[in-house]
Design an enzyme around this catalytic site. Structure first.
Site, PDB file in Angstrom:
ATOM      1  CB  VAL A  11     -48.158 -47.952  16.086  1.00  0.00           C
ATOM      2  CG1 VAL A  11     -48.047 -47.267  17.434  1.00  0.00           C
ATOM      3  CG2 VAL A  11     -47.545 -49.336  16.174  1.00  0.00           C
ATOM      4  CB  THR A 122     -39.662 -49.309  17.888  1.00  0.00           C
ATOM      5  OG1 THR A 122     -40.914 -49.921  18.202  1.00  0.00           O
ATOM      6  CG2 THR A 122     -38.525 -50.138  18.467  1.00  0.00           C
ATOM      7  CE  LYS A 207     -41.549 -52.627  20.155  1.00  0.00           C
ATOM      8  NZ  LYS A 207     -42.738 -53.464  20.140  1.00  0.00           N
ATOM      9  CG  LEU A 253     -41.456 -72.084  22.497  1.00  0.00           C
ATOM     10  CD1 LEU A 253     -41.542 -73.049  23.678  1.00  0.00           C
ATOM     11  CD2 LEU A 253     -40.006 -71.981  22.025  1.00  0.00           C
ATOM     12  CG  HIS A 254     -46.366 -71.657  17.388  1.00  0.00           C
ATOM     13  ND1 HIS A 254     -47.059 -72.798  17.758  1.00  0.00           N
ATOM     14  CD2 HIS A 254     -46.774 -70.680  18.226  1.00  0.00           C
ATOM     15  CE1 HIS A 254     -47.860 -72.500  18.774  1.00  0.00           C
ATOM     16  NE2 HIS A 254     -47.703 -71.226  19.076  1.00  0.00           N
ATOM     17  CB  ALA A 255     -41.051 -74.997  14.026  1.00  0.00           C
ATOM     18  CB  CYS A 263     -41.703 -55.185  14.936  1.00  0.00           C
ATOM     19  SG  CYS A 263     -42.973 -53.918  14.942  1.00  0.00           S
ATOM     20  CE  LYS A 329     -48.957 -60.329  13.525  1.00  0.00           C
ATOM     21  NZ  LYS A 329     -48.771 -60.189  14.949  1.00  0.00           N
TER      22      LYS A 329
HETATM   23  N1  LIG Z   1     -46.657 -52.217  13.274  1.00  0.00           N
HETATM   24  C1  LIG Z   1     -46.507 -52.773  14.469  1.00  0.00           C
HETATM   25  O1  LIG Z   1     -47.000 -53.878  14.731  1.00  0.00           O
HETATM   26  C2  LIG Z   1     -45.735 -52.070  15.548  1.00  0.00           C
HETATM   27  C3  LIG Z   1     -45.826 -52.541  16.874  1.00  0.00           C
HETATM   28  C4  LIG Z   1     -45.117 -51.866  17.868  1.00  0.00           C
HETATM   29  C5  LIG Z   1     -44.331 -50.777  17.547  1.00  0.00           C
HETATM   30  N2  LIG Z   1     -44.247 -50.352  16.245  1.00  0.00           N
HETATM   31  C6  LIG Z   1     -43.422 -49.163  15.946  1.00  0.00           C
HETATM   32  O2  LIG Z   1     -44.303 -48.055  15.765  1.00  0.00           O
HETATM   33  C7  LIG Z   1     -43.780 -47.169  14.775  1.00  0.00           C
HETATM   34  C8  LIG Z   1     -44.804 -46.964  13.679  1.00  0.00           C
HETATM   35  O3  LIG Z   1     -44.993 -48.201  13.027  1.00  0.00           O
HETATM   36  P1  LIG Z   1     -46.211 -48.450  12.015  1.00  0.00           P
HETATM   37  O4  LIG Z   1     -46.182 -49.884  11.653  1.00  0.00           O
HETATM   38  O5  LIG Z   1     -47.430 -47.860  12.581  1.00  0.00           O
HETATM   39  O6  LIG Z   1     -45.717 -47.554  10.767  1.00  0.00           O
HETATM   40  P2  LIG Z   1     -46.563 -47.127   9.479  1.00  0.00           P
HETATM   41  O7  LIG Z   1     -45.563 -47.009   8.394  1.00  0.00           O
HETATM   42  O8  LIG Z   1     -47.759 -48.002   9.318  1.00  0.00           O
HETATM   43  O9  LIG Z   1     -47.109 -45.662   9.869  1.00  0.00           O
HETATM   44  C9  LIG Z   1     -46.308 -44.544   9.982  1.00  0.00           C
HETATM   45  C10 LIG Z   1     -47.115 -43.338   9.520  1.00  0.00           C
HETATM   46  O10 LIG Z   1     -46.412 -42.139   9.825  1.00  0.00           O
HETATM   47  C11 LIG Z   1     -46.677 -41.197   8.814  1.00  0.00           C
HETATM   48  N3  LIG Z   1     -45.670 -40.139   8.864  1.00  0.00           N
HETATM   49  C12 LIG Z   1     -44.358 -40.194   8.548  1.00  0.00           C
HETATM   50  N4  LIG Z   1     -43.775 -38.992   8.719  1.00  0.00           N
HETATM   51  C13 LIG Z   1     -44.739 -38.159   9.189  1.00  0.00           C
HETATM   52  C14 LIG Z   1     -44.754 -36.789   9.573  1.00  0.00           C
HETATM   53  N5  LIG Z   1     -43.643 -36.036   9.507  1.00  0.00           N
HETATM   54  N6  LIG Z   1     -45.918 -36.247   9.985  1.00  0.00           N
HETATM   55  C15 LIG Z   1     -47.044 -36.992  10.039  1.00  0.00           C
HETATM   56  N7  LIG Z   1     -47.086 -38.297   9.693  1.00  0.00           N
HETATM   57  C16 LIG Z   1     -45.940 -38.877   9.275  1.00  0.00           C
HETATM   58  C17 LIG Z   1     -46.662 -42.032   7.553  1.00  0.00           C
HETATM   59  O11 LIG Z   1     -47.330 -41.366   6.482  1.00  0.00           O
HETATM   60  C18 LIG Z   1     -47.378 -43.302   8.020  1.00  0.00           C
HETATM   61  O12 LIG Z   1     -48.766 -43.224   7.772  1.00  0.00           O
HETATM   62  C19 LIG Z   1     -42.465 -47.790  14.320  1.00  0.00           C
HETATM   63  O13 LIG Z   1     -41.411 -47.255  15.056  1.00  0.00           O
HETATM   64  C20 LIG Z   1     -42.641 -49.260  14.666  1.00  0.00           C
HETATM   65  O14 LIG Z   1     -41.413 -49.904  14.873  1.00  0.00           O
HETATM   66  C21 LIG Z   1     -44.942 -50.962  15.248  1.00  0.00           C
END
Ligand SMILES: NC(=O)c1ccc[n+]([C@@H]2O[C@H](COP(=O)([O-])OP(=O)(O)OC[C@H]3O[C@@H](n4cnc5c(N)ncnc54)[C@H](O)[C@@H]3O)[C@@H](O)[C@H]2O)c1
Length: 439
Positions: A11, A122, A207, A253-255, A263, A329
């Protein structure tokens, strides 16, 4: 506008690169030095289509920089996004907020100019209040506000989703924060992306409610697929017939083998915990979580049954299964909570040998599945197998030459957990073909 993003994972990095592409001046911060070294060298730490090019372009244009030094990274920023992980807390399923809290504290200690601190991670309802309290407790004298801006991008289509979102949700009660957030997203108004301003708590809950609803839709059609198998109906036709109704919609709706990924599993669990804590149990989500959890191993048993029935009810121990696709996926390398993990374990528990191939996921999957033999191609995984299982619907598997597959396997068993093949074609080639919800 100058923006800092703390956490440069799926993200944070996508958001940072897209904000820079809008013309903002962005610094992406991460505490993982290996990640920042790779990014500085132009190597992407994750697989996401189009990301390397987007990052490269914006680094060259001097709008995007990387650092491990949070104080340096936030020093000029008007908006500081928190995009660190919020995984399930070991033991109780609550969202683990330790990373978010640690960032809030560090930001508070290093704030040099007024800034809006925005949680993009999130986070459960009330986290914004806690982030505000933590920053205040650092004793900072600098003016700040805390806003919520949950992210809805999908891995595999993250850049398109970020640049053309269905909506942008911003939770804040602070007029100055509202102005800053308007400025951050102004380039998207040209794309006519709607921006919904609401309270911080409502934004946080939107969310979780959205993810829980999508997880429910998937789980609903998965149960209908099981029913289809038992009554002799075709779940793809049923889903199409349902999806043509605008009130329902065709998406999600894809089984298949059950939802996974970074997430839905953790967010549905975290919602259950929040609901429990606030005395409003969400019984529908509770059922969704349990149904989905049991489905993953059930898919492993489905493979074993298909193999056993192709062997006239004989023992399957020692036979070999080829798994095509490991990531949760296609178009991502993300292995978090992938159904493939439970499916592989069920097969191994039954004494089967397992080979596997995934176009992007094997580097991360290898250590998670040490007893699975990783192969260099789909055809290598298939060669000599007693059953082939499509676990993830990568395009390259849709285009497999089924005639060639039939000539390479030892027993022609094809378990299509994503319904990507035409049953008639597979059966005509001599496969014992098993799908999800198509009889
Ligand atoms: N991956 C998705 O598709 C997605 C979609 C929507 C929302 N989210 C939400 O976004 C958030 C991040 O998800 P993600 O998949 O990107 O996680 P991720 O694990 O890929 O990335 C998190 C990053 O944060 C860094 N980090 C942790 N502590 C830190 C600190 N103190 N200082 C600096 N960097 C630090 C980690 O080293 C890591 O690189 C989560 O809450 C997730 O639920 C994710």
């Amino acid at each position: 506008m100058r923006i800092a993003i703390v956490g440069s994972g799926y993200v944070g990095l996508v958001s940072g690169a897209c904000f820079a592409d809008f013309g903002h001046d962005v610094c992406c911060i991460d505490k993982d030095p290996a990640k920042i070294d790779r990014l500085t060298a132009g190597i992407m730490p994750i697989y996401e289509p189009g990301l390397a090019e987007l990052v490269g372009n914006n680094v060259r244009a001097e709008r995007l920089t990387f650092t491990t030094d949070l104080a340096e990274g936030i020093k000029d920023a008007e908006a500081i996004f928190i995009a660190v992980g919020t995984p399930s807390r070991r033991g109780d399923g609550h969202a683990d907020l330790s990373f978010v809290h640690a960032v809030a504290e560090e930001v508070g200690r290093n704030l040099l100019r007024p800034a809006v601190i925005v949680t993009k991670s999130t986070v459960p309802v009330g986290t914004g209040d806690e982030v505000e309290r933590i920053i205040e407790d650092t004793g900072t004298m600098v003016h700040f506000a805390v806003a919520s801006n949950p992210e809805f991008l999908r891995e595999g289509a993250a850049i398109g989703d970020f640049k053309r979102p269905d909506r942008i949700v911003v939770g804040t009660e602070d007029e100055w924060a509202r102005q800053i957030m308007n400025e951050v997203y102004r380039p998207l108004f040209l794309n006519r992306s709607p921006i919904l301003f609401t309270s911080r708590r409502s934004a946080e809950l939107i969310k979780y409610a959205a993810n829980a609803f999508l997880a429910t839709k998937i789980t609903f059609i998965n149960e209908i697929a099981d029913l289809c198998e038992n009554v002799g109906a075709d779940v793809q036709d049923v889903a199409r017939g349902m999806g043509m109704d605008n009130r329902i919609g065709a998406k999600f709706l894809h089984a298949g083998p059950g939802y996974g990924g970074s997430c839905f599993p953790k967010d549905t669990l975290a919602l259950l915990k929040t609901a429990e804590d606030f005395g409003s149990p969400t019984r529908i989500v509770d059922a969704v979580v349990r149904v989905n959890e049991s489905r993953k191993r059930a898919m492993g048993r489905k493979v074993i049954e298909a193999l056993s029935s192709a062997c006239n009810g004989g023992a399957v121990r020692g036979k070999r299964v080829a798994m095509l696709g490991l990531t949760f996926k296609p178009n991502t390398d993300d292995m978090r909570d992938a159904p493939s993990l439970s499916i592989a374990q069920t097969l191994l528990d039954a004494g089967l040998d397992v080979t596997a191939y995934d176009p992007e996921g094997m580097e991360l999957a290898g250590p998670m599945l040490p007893d699975v033999a990783m192969c260099n191609s789909a055809y290598e995984a298939i060669t000599g197998a007693d059953a082939v299982v499509i676990v993830t619907e990568w395009d390259s598997f849709r285009a497999l030459d089924l005639k060639k597959v039939a000539s390479l396997v030892r027993t022609p068993v094809l378990v299509d957990l994503r319904n990507v093949y035409d049953p008639a074609e597979a059966k005509a080639l001599g496969f014992h073909y098993v799908s999800v919800g198509r009889s």
